[in-house]
Design an enzyme around this catalytic site. Sequence first.
Site, PDB file in Angstrom:
ATOM      1  N   ASP A  27       0.837  -1.200   0.000  1.00 19.49           N
ATOM      2  CA  ASP A  27       0.000   0.000   0.000  1.00 19.49           C
ATOM      3  C   ASP A  27       0.869   1.246   0.000  1.00 19.49           C
ATOM      4  OD1 ASP A  27      -2.300   1.471   0.040  1.00 19.49           O
ATOM      5  OD2 ASP A  27      -2.768   1.105   2.145  1.00 19.49           O
ATOM      6  N   HIS A  44       2.865   3.201  -8.982  1.00 19.63           N
ATOM      7  CA  HIS A  44       2.719   1.751  -9.198  1.00 19.63           C
ATOM      8  C   HIS A  44       3.964   1.192  -9.902  1.00 19.63           C
ATOM      9  CE1 HIS A  44      -1.245   2.062  -7.690  1.00 19.63           C
ATOM     10  NE2 HIS A  44      -1.761   2.665  -8.737  1.00 19.63           N
ATOM     11  N   LEU A 138      10.980 -20.674  -4.080  1.00 18.74           N
ATOM     12  CA  LEU A 138       9.996 -19.736  -3.499  1.00 18.74           C
ATOM     13  C   LEU A 138       8.695 -19.827  -4.298  1.00 18.74           C
ATOM     14  CD1 LEU A 138       9.387 -17.203  -1.607  1.00 18.74           C
ATOM     15  CD2 LEU A 138      10.096 -15.807  -3.569  1.00 18.74           C
TER      16      LEU A 138
HETATM   17  C1  FPP Z   1      -1.804   0.177  -3.364  1.00 23.21           C
HETATM   18  O1  FPP Z   1      -1.385   1.519  -3.405  1.00 23.21           O
HETATM   19  C2  FPP Z   1      -1.238  -0.588  -4.454  1.00 23.21           C
HETATM   20  C3  FPP Z   1      -1.947  -1.127  -5.485  1.00 23.21           C
HETATM   21  C4  FPP Z   1      -3.402  -0.995  -5.616  1.00 23.21           C
HETATM   22  C5  FPP Z   1      -1.301  -1.850  -6.591  1.00 23.21           C
HETATM   23  C6  FPP Z   1      -0.114  -2.687  -6.252  1.00 23.21           C
HETATM   24  C7  FPP Z   1       0.678  -2.837  -7.487  1.00 23.21           C
HETATM   25  C8  FPP Z   1       2.018  -2.856  -7.565  1.00 23.21           C
HETATM   26  C9  FPP Z   1       2.885  -2.846  -6.391  1.00 23.21           C
HETATM   27  C10 FPP Z   1       2.733  -2.859  -8.876  1.00 23.21           C
HETATM   28  C11 FPP Z   1       2.538  -4.025  -9.739  1.00 23.21           C
HETATM   29  C12 FPP Z   1       2.783  -5.309  -9.057  1.00 23.21           C
HETATM   30  C13 FPP Z   1       2.993  -6.447  -9.705  1.00 23.21           C
HETATM   31  C14 FPP Z   1       3.134  -7.723  -8.967  1.00 23.21           C
HETATM   32  C15 FPP Z   1       3.095  -6.482 -11.156  1.00 23.21           C
HETATM   33  P1  FPP Z   1      -2.463   2.656  -3.543  1.00 23.21           P
HETATM   34  O2  FPP Z   1      -2.592   3.022  -4.977  1.00 23.21           O
HETATM   35  O3  FPP Z   1      -3.750   2.251  -2.891  1.00 23.21           O
HETATM   36  O4  FPP Z   1      -1.765   3.808  -2.733  1.00 23.21           O
HETATM   37  P2  FPP Z   1      -2.449   4.973  -1.885  1.00 23.21           P
HETATM   38  O5  FPP Z   1      -3.191   4.314  -0.763  1.00 23.21           O
HETATM   39  O6  FPP Z   1      -1.275   5.776  -1.419  1.00 23.21           O
HETATM   40  O7  FPP Z   1      -3.347   5.732  -2.825  1.00 23.21           O
END
Ligand code: FPP
Length: 249
Positions: A27, A44, A138
């Site tokens: 997050d 992201h 893993l």
């Molecule tokens: C949460 O941050 C994160 C996500 C919804 C997406 C997670 C994706 C990645 C880490 C990149 C791609 C991963 C792979 C495995 C290809 P948020 O957008 O909710 O952040 P915020 O709460 O600060 O708005």
Amino acid sequence: MPESESELLSRLHVHGAVPRHIAIIMDGNGRWARERHMPRPFGHRSGMKAVRAVVEGCLEAGVEWLSLFAFSEENWQRPETEVSALMSLLEEYIAREAEELRTQGVRVQVYGSLERLNAPAAAAVDQVMRATAGGTKLGLNLFISYGGRAELVRAAQLLAADVQAGAIAPDAIDEAAFRAKLFTAECPDPDLLIRTSGERRLSNFLLWQVAYAELYISAVLWPDFGRAALYEAILDFQGRDRRFGRVSA
Ligand code: FPP
């Protein structure tokens, strides 16, 4: 000076048992981008690099399973531009990393309502699972278009179908029969659940499986969560007294 990654790694090997299975709610990508006056997809993309660091950290520490919450069922409600950026990143991650993951001995499984993925993303998911199927170091579980309650409903439907087919009697359904219908049937429950960016919610992730997981909330935003932060979480875990409802030994 902060402790180096290698110092932390040797400390955790001396310190005690490494968790067999770590689950992470990644997050804070959006906030990380906002702090830099950049659009959310930039966060992201940087989050994708943190995924690589944490996979490598798990390999070095000897963790057997890593479960990452990459995209929730609720995330489909984000603006179309962000959803398509996340889908493209998934494809890019697989295109870039599949071969490396295979040579590192990582076995990738992708779980969730995958029928909602677009054709190129679904094809990429298929390809990485096939390419890495032989990995033994893993198990990397990527949860995409996933919700914990939906997984439980799915398990109930599968059991109901077995009952209807006469394969199992209703009163023979026990915890083991239920858990066998979960996506994660073949791996142990997570020992440690990490959530980054300071939020203290489960957000519908692995509701059944985290029943006895130790929780670790890190203030670090996901793109900044690297090996050192992972090792600190493991060291913290090693200091916990896990009683599973019993008294201390
Ligand atoms: C949460 O941050 C994160 C996500 C919804 C997406 C997670 C994706 C990645 C880490 C990149 C791609 C991963 C792979 C495995 C290809 P948020 O957008 O909710 O952040 P915020 O709460 O600060 O708005």
